[in-house]
Write a protein that holds these residues in place. Structure first.
Motif, PDB file in Angstrom:
ATOM      1  N   VAL A  38      47.174  13.084  11.893  1.00  7.94           N
ATOM      2  CA  VAL A  38      45.871  13.704  12.139  1.00  7.94           C
ATOM      3  C   VAL A  38      45.083  12.784  13.068  1.00  7.94           C
ATOM      4  O   VAL A  38      44.842  11.619  12.746  1.00  7.94           O
ATOM      5  N   ILE A  39      44.712  13.314  14.250  1.00  7.45           N
ATOM      6  CA  ILE A  39      43.892  12.553  15.180  1.00  7.45           C
ATOM      7  C   ILE A  39      42.481  13.118  15.180  1.00  7.45           C
ATOM      8  O   ILE A  39      42.237  14.224  14.701  1.00  7.45           O
ATOM      9  N   GLY A  40      41.567  12.334  15.728  1.00 15.04           N
ATOM     10  CA  GLY A  40      40.179  12.780  15.787  1.00 15.04           C
ATOM     11  C   GLY A  40      39.266  11.594  15.947  1.00 15.04           C
ATOM     12  O   GLY A  40      39.644  10.453  15.655  1.00 15.04           O
ATOM     13  N   GLY A  41      38.058  11.844  16.401  1.00 13.93           N
ATOM     14  CA  GLY A  41      37.098  10.769  16.618  1.00 13.93           C
ATOM     15  C   GLY A  41      36.569  10.181  15.327  1.00 13.93           C
ATOM     16  O   GLY A  41      36.822  10.683  14.228  1.00 13.93           O
ATOM     17  N   SER A  42      35.823   9.102  15.474  1.00 13.05           N
ATOM     18  CA  SER A  42      35.208   8.468  14.307  1.00 13.05           C
ATOM     19  C   SER A  42      34.227   9.435  13.656  1.00 13.05           C
ATOM     20  O   SER A  42      33.463  10.125  14.341  1.00 13.05           O
ATOM     21  N   GLY A  43      34.259   9.499  12.334  1.00 14.07           N
ATOM     22  CA  GLY A  43      33.323  10.342  11.606  1.00 14.07           C
ATOM     23  C   GLY A  43      33.666  11.810  11.573  1.00 14.07           C
ATOM     24  O   GLY A  43      32.836  12.630  11.174  1.00 14.07           O
ATOM     25  N   THR A  44      34.907  12.166  11.972  1.00 10.91           N
ATOM     26  CA  THR A  44      35.278  13.579  11.974  1.00 10.91           C
ATOM     27  C   THR A  44      35.882  14.038  10.649  1.00 10.91           C
ATOM     28  O   THR A  44      36.203  15.217  10.502  1.00 10.91           O
ATOM     29  N   GLY A  45      36.056  13.128   9.706  1.00 12.67           N
ATOM     30  CA  GLY A  45      36.525  13.526   8.383  1.00 12.67           C
ATOM     31  C   GLY A  45      37.974  13.208   8.083  1.00 12.67           C
ATOM     32  O   GLY A  45      38.511  13.674   7.074  1.00 12.67           O
ATOM     33  N   LYS A  46      38.623  12.401   8.909  1.00  8.15           N
ATOM     34  CA  LYS A  46      40.038  12.080   8.680  1.00  8.15           C
ATOM     35  C   LYS A  46      40.235  11.358   7.344  1.00  8.15           C
ATOM     36  O   LYS A  46      41.104  11.733   6.544  1.00  8.15           O
ATOM     37  N   SER A  47      39.431  10.339   7.098  1.00  6.00           N
ATOM     38  CA  SER A  47      39.559   9.591   5.842  1.00  6.00           C
ATOM     39  C   SER A  47      39.146  10.439   4.641  1.00  6.00           C
ATOM     40  O   SER A  47      39.730  10.322   3.556  1.00  6.00           O
ATOM     41  N   VAL A  48      38.153  11.300   4.821  1.00  4.99           N
ATOM     42  CA  VAL A  48      37.727  12.198   3.734  1.00  4.99           C
ATOM     43  C   VAL A  48      38.875  13.131   3.355  1.00  4.99           C
ATOM     44  O   VAL A  48      39.107  13.415   2.177  1.00  4.99           O
ATOM     45  N   LEU A  49      39.613  13.602   4.353  1.00  5.18           N
ATOM     46  CA  LEU A  49      40.770  14.461   4.088  1.00  5.18           C
ATOM     47  C   LEU A  49      41.787  13.742   3.218  1.00  5.18           C
ATOM     48  O   LEU A  49      42.270  14.296   2.214  1.00  5.18           O
ATOM     49  N   LEU A  50      42.115  12.504   3.568  1.00  2.00           N
ATOM     50  CA  LEU A  50      43.070  11.740   2.759  1.00  2.00           C
ATOM     51  C   LEU A  50      42.549  11.528   1.348  1.00  2.00           C
ATOM     52  O   LEU A  50      43.298  11.652   0.369  1.00  2.00           O
ATOM     53  N   ARG A  51      41.280  11.197   1.230  1.00  2.00           N
ATOM     54  CA  ARG A  51      40.719  10.911  -0.097  1.00  2.00           C
ATOM     55  C   ARG A  51      40.685  12.158  -0.970  1.00  2.00           C
ATOM     56  O   ARG A  51      40.816  12.059  -2.195  1.00  2.00           O
ATOM     57  N   CYS A  52      40.519  13.314  -0.353  1.00  8.66           N
ATOM     58  CA  CYS A  52      40.579  14.561  -1.120  1.00  8.66           C
ATOM     59  C   CYS A  52      41.989  14.778  -1.664  1.00  8.66           C
ATOM     60  O   CYS A  52      42.177  15.163  -2.825  1.00  8.66           O
ATOM     61  N   ILE A  53      42.999  14.546  -0.838  1.00  9.46           N
ATOM     62  CA  ILE A  53      44.386  14.714  -1.282  1.00  9.46           C
ATOM     63  C   ILE A  53      44.705  13.735  -2.400  1.00  9.46           C
ATOM     64  O   ILE A  53      45.387  14.077  -3.372  1.00  9.46           O
ATOM     65  N   LEU A  54      44.195  12.505  -2.288  1.00 17.14           N
ATOM     66  CA  LEU A  54      44.444  11.478  -3.298  1.00 17.14           C
ATOM     67  C   LEU A  54      43.649  11.697  -4.582  1.00 17.14           C
ATOM     68  O   LEU A  54      43.913  11.025  -5.583  1.00 17.14           O
ATOM     69  N   GLY A  55      42.676  12.598  -4.541  1.00 17.14           N
ATOM     70  CA  GLY A  55      41.862  12.834  -5.726  1.00 17.14           C
ATOM     71  C   GLY A  55      40.719  11.865  -5.873  1.00 17.14           C
ATOM     72  O   GLY A  55      40.044  11.844  -6.911  1.00 17.14           O
ATOM     73  N   LEU A  56      40.455  11.060  -4.833  1.00 17.92           N
ATOM     74  CA  LEU A  56      39.338  10.119  -4.881  1.00 17.92           C
ATOM     75  C   LEU A  56      38.016  10.821  -4.603  1.00 17.92           C
ATOM     76  O   LEU A  56      36.954  10.320  -4.969  1.00 17.92           O
ATOM     77  N   ILE A  57      38.087  11.960  -3.921  1.00 22.44           N
ATOM     78  CA  ILE A  57      36.921  12.797  -3.653  1.00 22.44           C
ATOM     79  C   ILE A  57      37.249  14.210  -4.092  1.00 22.44           C
ATOM     80  O   ILE A  57      38.353  14.704  -3.838  1.00 22.44           O
ATOM     81  N   THR A  58      36.311  14.860  -4.751  1.00 26.51           N
ATOM     82  CA  THR A  58      36.507  16.238  -5.184  1.00 26.51           C
ATOM     83  C   THR A  58      36.031  17.195  -4.102  1.00 26.51           C
ATOM     84  O   THR A  58      34.857  17.164  -3.719  1.00 26.51           O
ATOM     85  N   PRO A  59      36.908  18.035  -3.572  1.00 29.82           N
ATOM     86  CA  PRO A  59      36.484  18.982  -2.531  1.00 29.82           C
ATOM     87  C   PRO A  59      35.543  20.034  -3.098  1.00 29.82           C
ATOM     88  O   PRO A  59      35.554  20.322  -4.301  1.00 29.82           O
ATOM     89  N   ASP A  60      34.752  20.618  -2.227  1.00 31.88           N
ATOM     90  CA  ASP A  60      33.836  21.673  -2.640  1.00 31.88           C
ATOM     91  C   ASP A  60      34.544  23.012  -2.775  1.00 31.88           C
ATOM     92  O   ASP A  60      34.115  23.885  -3.545  1.00 31.88           O
ATOM     93  N   ALA A  61      35.606  23.213  -2.003  1.00 31.61           N
ATOM     94  CA  ALA A  61      36.362  24.469  -2.049  1.00 31.61           C
ATOM     95  C   ALA A  61      37.731  24.226  -1.442  1.00 31.61           C
ATOM     96  O   ALA A  61      37.966  23.229  -0.766  1.00 31.61           O
ATOM     97  N   GLY A  62      38.637  25.165  -1.720  1.00 28.65           N
ATOM     98  CA  GLY A  62      39.968  25.083  -1.140  1.00 28.65           C
ATOM     99  C   GLY A  62      41.009  24.575  -2.128  1.00 28.65           C
ATOM    100  O   GLY A  62      40.696  24.217  -3.269  1.00 28.65           O
TER     101      GLY A  62
END
Length: 264
Positions: A38-62
């Protein structure tokens, strides 16, 4: 799980922090034994995506499916067996300063054994295992006696990789694996990552803004922009994607659809 079922399947993933929408309907399939970058600029949510998969962050939907099971619907205890199958290389190594290199490498194995989630392992056995893992990432086992502060940035990355593969995980995550490294060491780390993923037969997701790294370790690449994966394709097409947003990002152009607010 059938051969046609993705190892990781994400649909409609959303996450906001207050008024700031970070993920706005991410869809992603990663087939078993393949690497997705996954590529993308700083602050585009790349790390948030990983943390959601890892269960460190609870997604709002999906939904986030691993082997066809939506892990977002599971309790923390039910989710543990799935998370135990994941290895992670953190952006800055994330080594424990108070532990020696070999203790860092086998930290997860020892912790799992103490919690009753893995086979028993003595300190002597762990040290031998750490030496073998260090060799696997191109390091002398004698490095195991050192402290993390005695290592260069590239060496710390390799120790982090050894720790990530210690339990022979089915899934590997790589968070900006070449950040802070010179181009040659970046290529070395990417080569080690590709070799380790291939030997383990693991499924991998990496996030990066390094185009050379994306081409070296990915079977497929996707760009995250405005909360969604707006393009996916083979790494060979990164610089000729036909998508104006991707083209601006990969070529590093100031002018284009991506607007950056630069204030004096």
């Amino acid at each position: 799980m059938s051969d046609a079922t993705p190892k990781i399947r994400i649909r409609g993933l959303k996450k906001a922090f207050g008024p700031k929408v970070v993920l706005d309907g991410v869809d992603l399939d990663v087939m078993g034994g393949t690497s997705f970058v996954v590529i993308g600029g700083s602050g585009t949510g790349k790390s948030v995506l990983l943390r959601c998969i890892l269960g460190l962050i609870t997604p709002d939907a999906g939904s986030i499916e691993i082997d066809g099971v939506d892990v977002t619907t599971l309790s923390s205890r039910q989710r543990e067996p799935y998370m135990a199958r994941i290895g992670m290389l953190f952006q800055n190594g994330a080594l424990f300063d108070s532990l020696s290199v070999w203790e860092n490498v086998t930290f997860g194995l020892v912790a799992a054994a103490r919690a009753g989630h893995g086979p028993r392992i003595t300190r002597a056995q762990a040290r031998v295992r750490a030496g073998a893992l260090l060799e696997q990432v191109g390091m002398d086992p004698a490095v195991g006696a050192l402290s993390p502060s005695e290592l260069s940035g590239g060496m710390q990355k390799r120790v982090g990789l050894a720790r990530a593969i210690a339990a022979r995980p089915e899934i590997l995550f790589f968070d900006e694996p070449t950040t802070g490294l010179d181009p040659i060491m970046g290529a070395v780390i990417d080569g080690l990552i590709a070799d380790c993923v291939r030997k383990l037969g693991s499924t991998a997701i990496a996030i990066t803004h390094d185009m050379a790294s994306a081409q070296r370790i990915g079977d497929r690449v996707g760009m995250l922009y405005e909360g969604r994966l707006i393009w996916q394709g083979p790494p060979s097409t990164l610089f000729d994607s036909g998508n104006p947003v991707v083209d601006q990002f990969t070529h590093g152009r100031r002018e284009g659809p991506i607007k950056i607010d630069v204030r004096s």
